[in-house]
Design a protein around this motif. Structure first.
Motif, PDB file in Angstrom:
ATOM      1  N   GLU A   1       1.002  -1.363  -0.352  1.00 13.95           N
ATOM      2  CA  GLU A   1       0.010   0.041   0.052  1.00 13.95           C
ATOM      3  C   GLU A   1       0.956   1.377  -0.198  1.00 13.95           C
ATOM      4  N   GLY A   2       0.771   1.818  -1.135  1.00 11.49           N
ATOM      5  CA  GLY A   2       1.144   3.221  -1.440  1.00 11.49           C
ATOM      6  C   GLY A   2       3.033   3.491  -1.649  1.00 11.49           C
ATOM      7  N   VAL A   3       3.012   2.049  -2.468  1.00  9.54           N
ATOM      8  CA  VAL A   3       4.469   1.741  -2.889  1.00  9.54           C
ATOM      9  C   VAL A   3       4.776   2.205  -4.373  1.00  9.54           C
ATOM     10  N   THR A   4       4.676   2.565  -4.885  1.00  7.25           N
ATOM     11  CA  THR A   4       4.886   2.511  -6.418  1.00  7.25           C
ATOM     12  C   THR A   4       6.514   1.796  -6.919  1.00  7.25           C
ATOM     13  N   CYS A   5       6.503   1.256  -8.021  1.00  2.00           N
ATOM     14  CA  CYS A   5       7.955   0.689  -8.326  1.00  2.00           C
ATOM     15  C   CYS A   5       7.982   1.383 -10.142  1.00  2.00           C
ATOM     16  N   SER A   6       9.689   0.983 -10.195  1.00  2.00           N
ATOM     17  CA  SER A   6       9.192   1.457 -11.660  1.00  2.00           C
ATOM     18  C   SER A   6      10.814   0.785 -11.647  1.00  2.00           C
ATOM     19  N   ARG A   7      10.280  -0.128 -13.304  1.00  4.07           N
ATOM     20  CA  ARG A   7      11.974  -0.756 -13.043  1.00  4.07           C
ATOM     21  C   ARG A   7      12.980  -0.004 -14.117  1.00  4.07           C
ATOM     22  N   ILE A   8      14.100   0.155 -13.056  1.00  6.55           N
ATOM     23  CA  ILE A   8      15.204   0.913 -13.664  1.00  6.55           C
ATOM     24  C   ILE A   8      16.862  -0.814 -13.402  1.00  6.55           C
ATOM     25  N   PHE A   9      17.037   0.081 -14.752  1.00  8.58           N
ATOM     26  CA  PHE A   9      18.655  -1.057 -14.960  1.00  8.58           C
ATOM     27  C   PHE A   9      17.631  -2.982 -14.496  1.00  8.58           C
ATOM     28  N   ASN A  10      16.711  -2.620 -14.635  1.00  6.66           N
ATOM     29  CA  ASN A  10      16.457  -4.796 -14.655  1.00  6.66           C
ATOM     30  C   ASN A  10      16.446  -4.726 -13.762  1.00  6.66           C
ATOM     31  N   GLU A  11      16.198  -3.707 -12.597  1.00  9.97           N
ATOM     32  CA  GLU A  11      15.259  -4.594 -11.208  1.00  9.97           C
ATOM     33  C   GLU A  11      14.718  -3.509 -10.929  1.00  9.97           C
ATOM     34  N   GLU A  12      13.275  -3.802  -9.588  1.00 12.72           N
ATOM     35  CA  GLU A  12      12.109  -3.059  -9.396  1.00 12.72           C
ATOM     36  C   GLU A  12      12.700  -2.609  -8.246  1.00 12.72           C
ATOM     37  N   ARG A  13      12.399  -0.403  -8.646  1.00 10.48           N
ATOM     38  CA  ARG A  13      12.592   0.043  -7.290  1.00 10.48           C
ATOM     39  C   ARG A  13      11.834   1.563  -7.475  1.00 10.48           C
ATOM     40  N   VAL A  14      11.635   1.258  -5.733  1.00  9.30           N
ATOM     41  CA  VAL A  14      10.489   2.196  -5.548  1.00  9.30           C
ATOM     42  C   VAL A  14      11.193   3.370  -5.984  1.00  9.30           C
ATOM     43  N   THR A  15       9.741   4.301  -6.219  1.00  6.57           N
ATOM     44  CA  THR A  15       9.797   5.737  -7.196  1.00  6.57           C
ATOM     45  C   THR A  15       8.938   6.944  -6.192  1.00  6.57           C
ATOM     46  N   VAL A  16       7.801   6.394  -5.398  1.00  2.08           N
ATOM     47  CA  VAL A  16       6.983   6.971  -5.268  1.00  2.08           C
ATOM     48  C   VAL A  16       6.247   6.155  -4.151  1.00  2.08           C
TER      49      VAL A  16
ATOM     50  N   SER B   1       8.032   8.369  13.615  1.00  2.00           N
ATOM     51  CA  SER B   1       9.093   9.728  12.911  1.00  2.00           C
ATOM     52  C   SER B   1       9.164   8.942  11.556  1.00  2.00           C
ATOM     53  N   LEU B   2      10.224   9.721  10.985  1.00  6.88           N
ATOM     54  CA  LEU B   2      10.480   9.555   9.556  1.00  6.88           C
ATOM     55  C   LEU B   2      12.484   9.411   9.988  1.00  6.88           C
ATOM     56  N   PRO B   3      12.597   8.234   9.750  1.00  7.40           N
ATOM     57  CA  PRO B   3      13.703   8.133   9.937  1.00  7.40           C
ATOM     58  C   PRO B   3      14.877   8.382   8.848  1.00  7.40           C
ATOM     59  N   PRO B   4      16.493   8.099   9.282  1.00  9.58           N
ATOM     60  CA  PRO B   4      17.538   8.885   8.311  1.00  9.58           C
ATOM     61  C   PRO B   4      17.255   7.622   7.014  1.00  9.58           C
ATOM     62  N   ILE B   5      17.444   6.457   7.211  1.00 10.33           N
ATOM     63  CA  ILE B   5      17.480   5.162   6.366  1.00 10.33           C
ATOM     64  C   ILE B   5      16.454   5.096   4.887  1.00 10.33           C
ATOM     65  N   ILE B   6      15.301   6.511   4.823  1.00  9.56           N
ATOM     66  CA  ILE B   6      14.892   6.988   4.481  1.00  9.56           C
ATOM     67  C   ILE B   6      15.248   7.171   2.761  1.00  9.56           C
ATOM     68  N   GLY B   7      16.710   7.463   3.440  1.00 11.81           N
ATOM     69  CA  GLY B   7      17.863   8.190   2.466  1.00 11.81           C
ATOM     70  C   GLY B   7      18.148   7.090   1.216  1.00 11.81           C
ATOM     71  N   ASN B   8      17.238   5.828   2.425  1.00 18.88           N
ATOM     72  CA  ASN B   8      18.273   4.780   0.860  1.00 18.88           C
ATOM     73  C   ASN B   8      17.718   4.320  -0.326  1.00 18.88           C
ATOM     74  N   LEU B   9      16.553   4.925  -0.436  1.00 12.28           N
ATOM     75  CA  LEU B   9      14.945   4.401  -1.020  1.00 12.28           C
ATOM     76  C   LEU B   9      15.673   5.830  -2.441  1.00 12.28           C
ATOM     77  N   THR B  10      16.774   5.376  -2.605  1.00 11.69           N
ATOM     78  CA  THR B  10      18.077   6.069  -3.768  1.00 11.69           C
ATOM     79  C   THR B  10      16.810   6.292  -5.095  1.00 11.69           C
ATOM     80  N   PHE B  11      15.931   5.770  -5.714  1.00 12.30           N
ATOM     81  CA  PHE B  11      15.517   5.878  -6.940  1.00 12.30           C
ATOM     82  C   PHE B  11      14.295   7.184  -6.521  1.00 12.30           C
ATOM     83  N   LEU B  12      13.885   7.094  -5.365  1.00 10.38           N
ATOM     84  CA  LEU B  12      13.209   7.784  -5.070  1.00 10.38           C
ATOM     85  C   LEU B  12      12.326   8.973  -5.340  1.00 10.38           C
TER      86      LEU B  12
END
Length: 151
Positions: free
Chosen positions: A74-89, A100-111
């Motif tokens: 729920e709430g997650v949208t992915c796109s195929r990037i470099f032959n992998e599904e990555r979270v974009t939205v 709270s919003l954790p710093p690890i959210i920065g690991n969603l590099t294709f967001l």
């Protein structure tokens, strides 16, 4: 002492065969029509975000488990990037989420879109969000109840 010519030819042959096998397996993988889900970084970042939420009403994140691929959560949208599904939205606006919003959210590099508006999130915005170079739309706004002065 010189290396025998036979040994040198055998080494060249072995290297050539190894290279051909590597290229062949790469080609087979890249033409495959089924997406590969090797990237666990996005999944781990989403699960860390979920752990930082202390209030999740109406089971809005009940799909965030191993029964579904994280791109189907729920709430997650992915796109195929470099032959992998990555979270974009990531869109979870108006869900009354608390935490709270954790710093690890920065690991969603294709967001490129993060919308968490009209929730009850507290704390500071992690500086790691500033590292998300693909971010185009960021909405963390909240509605605050109006307060009248009693003077």
């Amino acid at each position: 002492m010189e290396m025998p010519i036979f040994s040198f030819r055998l080494q060249r042959w072995f290297i050539l065969v190894s290279l051909i096998i590597s290229i062949s397996s790469f080609k087979l993988e890249s033409v495959s029509s089924t997406p590969t889900f090797r990237n666990e970084t996005d999944k781990l970042a989403l699960l860390a975000f979920k752990k930082h939420l202390v209030d999740v009403p109406n089971g809005i994140l009940s799909s965030w488990n191993d029964s579904l691929h994280f791109c189907e959560w729920e709430g997650v949208t992915c796109s195929r990037i470099f032959n992998e599904e990555r979270v974009t939205v990531l869109r979870l606006e108006g869900q009354s989420l608390g935490g709270s919003l954790p710093p690890i959210i920065g690991n969603l590099t294709f967001l490129n879109e993060l919308v968490l508006s009209n929730n009850n999130l507290q704390g500071s915005i992690p500086s790691d969000i500033g590292l998300l170079q693909r971010m185009q739309h960021l909405n963390l706004s909240s509605k605050f109840p109006s307060r009248r002065d009693s003077s």
